[in-house]
Design a protein around this motif. Structure first.
Motif, mmCIF file in Angstrom:
data_model
loop_
_atom_site.group_PDB
_atom_site.id
_atom_site.type_symbol
_atom_site.label_atom_id
_atom_site.label_comp_id
_atom_site.label_asym_id
_atom_site.label_seq_id
_atom_site.Cartn_x
_atom_site.Cartn_y
_atom_site.Cartn_z
ATOM 1 N N LEU A 1 0.934 -1.193 -0.089
ATOM 2 C CA LEU A 1 0.191 0.009 0.162
ATOM 3 C C LEU A 1 1.016 1.269 -0.159
ATOM 4 O O LEU A 1 1.877 1.385 0.814
ATOM 5 C CB LEU A 1 -0.924 0.121 1.231
ATOM 6 C CG LEU A 1 -1.740 1.304 1.517
ATOM 7 C CD1 LEU A 1 -2.717 1.485 0.079
ATOM 8 C CD2 LEU A 1 -2.653 1.052 2.895
ATOM 9 N N ILE B 1 0.929 5.287 0.265
ATOM 10 C CA ILE B 1 0.232 6.424 0.732
ATOM 11 C C ILE B 1 1.066 7.694 0.593
ATOM 12 O O ILE B 1 2.034 7.961 0.995
ATOM 13 C CB ILE B 1 0.032 6.179 2.290
ATOM 14 C CG1 ILE B 1 -0.618 4.776 2.792
ATOM 15 C CG2 ILE B 1 -0.957 7.338 2.931
ATOM 16 C CD1 ILE B 1 -0.590 4.568 4.088
ATOM 17 N N TYR C 1 -1.414 -1.001 -4.289
ATOM 18 C CA TYR C 1 -2.667 -0.309 -3.841
ATOM 19 C C TYR C 1 -2.349 1.079 -3.459
ATOM 20 O O TYR C 1 -1.385 1.300 -3.045
ATOM 21 C CB TYR C 1 -3.508 -0.949 -2.786
ATOM 22 C CG TYR C 1 -3.832 -2.564 -2.989
ATOM 23 C CD1 TYR C 1 -5.002 -2.738 -3.633
ATOM 24 C CD2 TYR C 1 -2.968 -3.315 -2.433
ATOM 25 C CE1 TYR C 1 -5.054 -4.049 -3.755
ATOM 26 C CE2 TYR C 1 -3.229 -4.712 -2.697
ATOM 27 C CZ TYR C 1 -4.377 -5.313 -3.313
ATOM 28 O OH TYR C 1 -4.688 -6.470 -3.383
ATOM 29 N N ALA D 1 -3.224 5.126 -1.980
ATOM 30 C CA ALA D 1 -4.364 6.009 -0.975
ATOM 31 C C ALA D 1 -3.561 7.328 -0.982
ATOM 32 O O ALA D 1 -2.451 7.434 -0.758
ATOM 33 C CB ALA D 1 -4.424 5.390 0.398
ATOM 34 N N GLY E 1 -4.353 9.907 4.674
ATOM 35 C CA GLY E 1 -4.256 8.983 5.751
ATOM 36 C C GLY E 1 -5.705 8.271 6.063
ATOM 37 O O GLY E 1 -5.906 7.156 6.496
ATOM 38 N N ALA F 1 -6.315 5.525 3.673
ATOM 39 C CA ALA F 1 -5.348 4.332 3.887
ATOM 40 C C ALA F 1 -5.850 3.641 5.117
ATOM 41 O O ALA F 1 -6.148 2.493 5.035
ATOM 42 C CB ALA F 1 -3.952 4.937 4.090
ATOM 43 N N LEU G 1 -7.309 -0.321 5.123
ATOM 44 C CA LEU G 1 -6.504 -1.372 6.140
ATOM 45 C C LEU G 1 -7.504 -1.881 7.266
ATOM 46 O O LEU G 1 -7.294 -3.049 7.468
ATOM 47 C CB LEU G 1 -5.268 -0.634 6.956
ATOM 48 C CG LEU G 1 -4.058 -0.221 5.854
ATOM 49 C CD1 LEU G 1 -3.104 0.517 7.097
ATOM 50 C CD2 LEU G 1 -3.766 -1.485 5.492
ATOM 51 N N VAL H 1 3.740 -1.158 3.765
ATOM 52 C CA VAL H 1 3.074 0.419 3.532
ATOM 53 C C VAL H 1 4.321 1.190 3.179
ATOM 54 O O VAL H 1 5.419 1.099 4.077
ATOM 55 C CB VAL H 1 2.510 0.914 4.786
ATOM 56 C CG1 VAL H 1 1.978 2.206 4.440
ATOM 57 C CG2 VAL H 1 1.051 -0.006 4.894
ATOM 58 N N LEU I 1 5.077 5.316 3.147
ATOM 59 C CA LEU I 1 4.203 6.034 3.729
ATOM 60 C C LEU I 1 5.068 7.433 3.398
ATOM 61 O O LEU I 1 6.187 7.602 3.901
ATOM 62 C CB LEU I 1 3.936 5.873 4.994
ATOM 63 C CG LEU I 1 3.337 6.912 6.077
ATOM 64 C CD1 LEU I 1 1.561 7.360 5.508
ATOM 65 C CD2 LEU I 1 3.286 6.460 7.401
ATOM 66 N N VAL J 1 -0.313 9.039 10.764
ATOM 67 C CA VAL J 1 -0.875 7.900 10.047
ATOM 68 C C VAL J 1 -0.301 6.540 10.710
ATOM 69 O O VAL J 1 -0.967 5.657 11.076
ATOM 70 C CB VAL J 1 -0.587 7.732 8.577
ATOM 71 C CG1 VAL J 1 -1.105 6.436 8.044
ATOM 72 C CG2 VAL J 1 -1.326 8.697 7.912
#
Length: 254
Positions: A135, A137, A158, A160, A163, A166, A170, A178, A180, A192
């Motif tokens: 993921l 972010i 994925y 986002a 936050g 995200a 999740l 992740v 970030l 986050v």
């Protein structure tokens, strides 16, 4: 993914022919195509790897470039550019950099190109359900798309943009890592990560910061949240991907 490539460039060009022959020696099937929207669109059963050989006339062919930029979202092919720095700049006016997997400067070492393509072919052969999930972010849409382009060959990615999005994701989905961003509006990266650590199902989720903030104070301020790594957006692509690959290699104990 098969060892097939679509080489877009003038078939009258000596360099285009040399690249085709070099790739064939490396056991690639090369489908050659003139650099025009109509020629590419007319092809059936196109390969999943596109090589766009830029010359002055191709780099300024906005119709072809806009077509490739549109189609890459629908067809999910891998796009490489071959040219000079000036030709790259002209082409990237119409093709978003985030959609280009990599660029090779001329004169090109075809063996090095084949080695890069081998990695794409090998990693793409992994079944989708077996790929690690990441993921990303980040509130920067261009950065999100570029990281997705780089990672999607090997990982399920994925995205986002906040936050809040995200954390909602999740709650209903599991990922293996992740990436970030540090600075984001409303809820920044450290906030986050605090939520991720406070939420029992995600408390042990591996998180790496991917940010432009490189000052010591920012790094130390999140140390107690135990991020796996602190990566900079300015890192070369190969170094960034290598850090993520190394993380999963060590985690698997290979």
């Amino acid at each position: 993914m098969d060892k097939r490539v679509l080489l877009i460039g003038s078939t009258k060009s000596f360099m285009v022919s040399a690249i085709a022959k070099g790739l064939e020696k490396e056991e690639y099937e090369v489908v050659s195509c003139e650099p025009s929207r109509a020629a590419v669109a007319a092809l059936e059963n196109r390969p999943s790897i596109y090589l766009l050989y830029l010359g002055d006339e191709v780099a300024l062919n906005s119709d072809l470039e806009l077509y490739l930029s549109e189609q890459i979202d629908a067809e999910q092919f891998v796009l490489y550019l071959i040219g000079t720095q000036r030709e790259f700049e002209a082409a990237l006016v119409h093709i978003s950099r985030s959609k280009v997997t990599d660029m090779f400067l001329r004169p090109i070492d075809v063996k090095e190109l084949a080695e890069q393509l081998d990695i794409v072919v090998r990693d793409s052969s992994v079944a989708e359900e077996q790929k690690k999930k990441i993921l990303v972010i980040d509130d920067d849409g261009t950065m999100l798309r570029m990281i997705k382009t780089w990672l999607s060959v090997k990982y399920r990615v994925y995205m986002a943009s906040t936050g809040k999005i995200a954390m909602s994701f999740l709650q209903n989905n599991t990922v293996d890592l992740v990436l970030l961003d540090y600075e984001m509006p409303t809820m920044n990266g450290p906030q986050v990560l605090k939520l991720i650590r406070a939420n029992l199902p995600t408390s042990e989720l591996p998180v790496m910061f991917l940010t432009s903030k490189s000052d010591k104070e920012s790094v130390l301020s999140v140390a107690n949240l135990k991020p796996e790594k602190y990566l900079l957006k300015t890192m070369p692509k190969n170094q960034l991907l290598g850090a993520i690959d190394d993380f999963f290699t060590k985690k698997s104990g290979v």
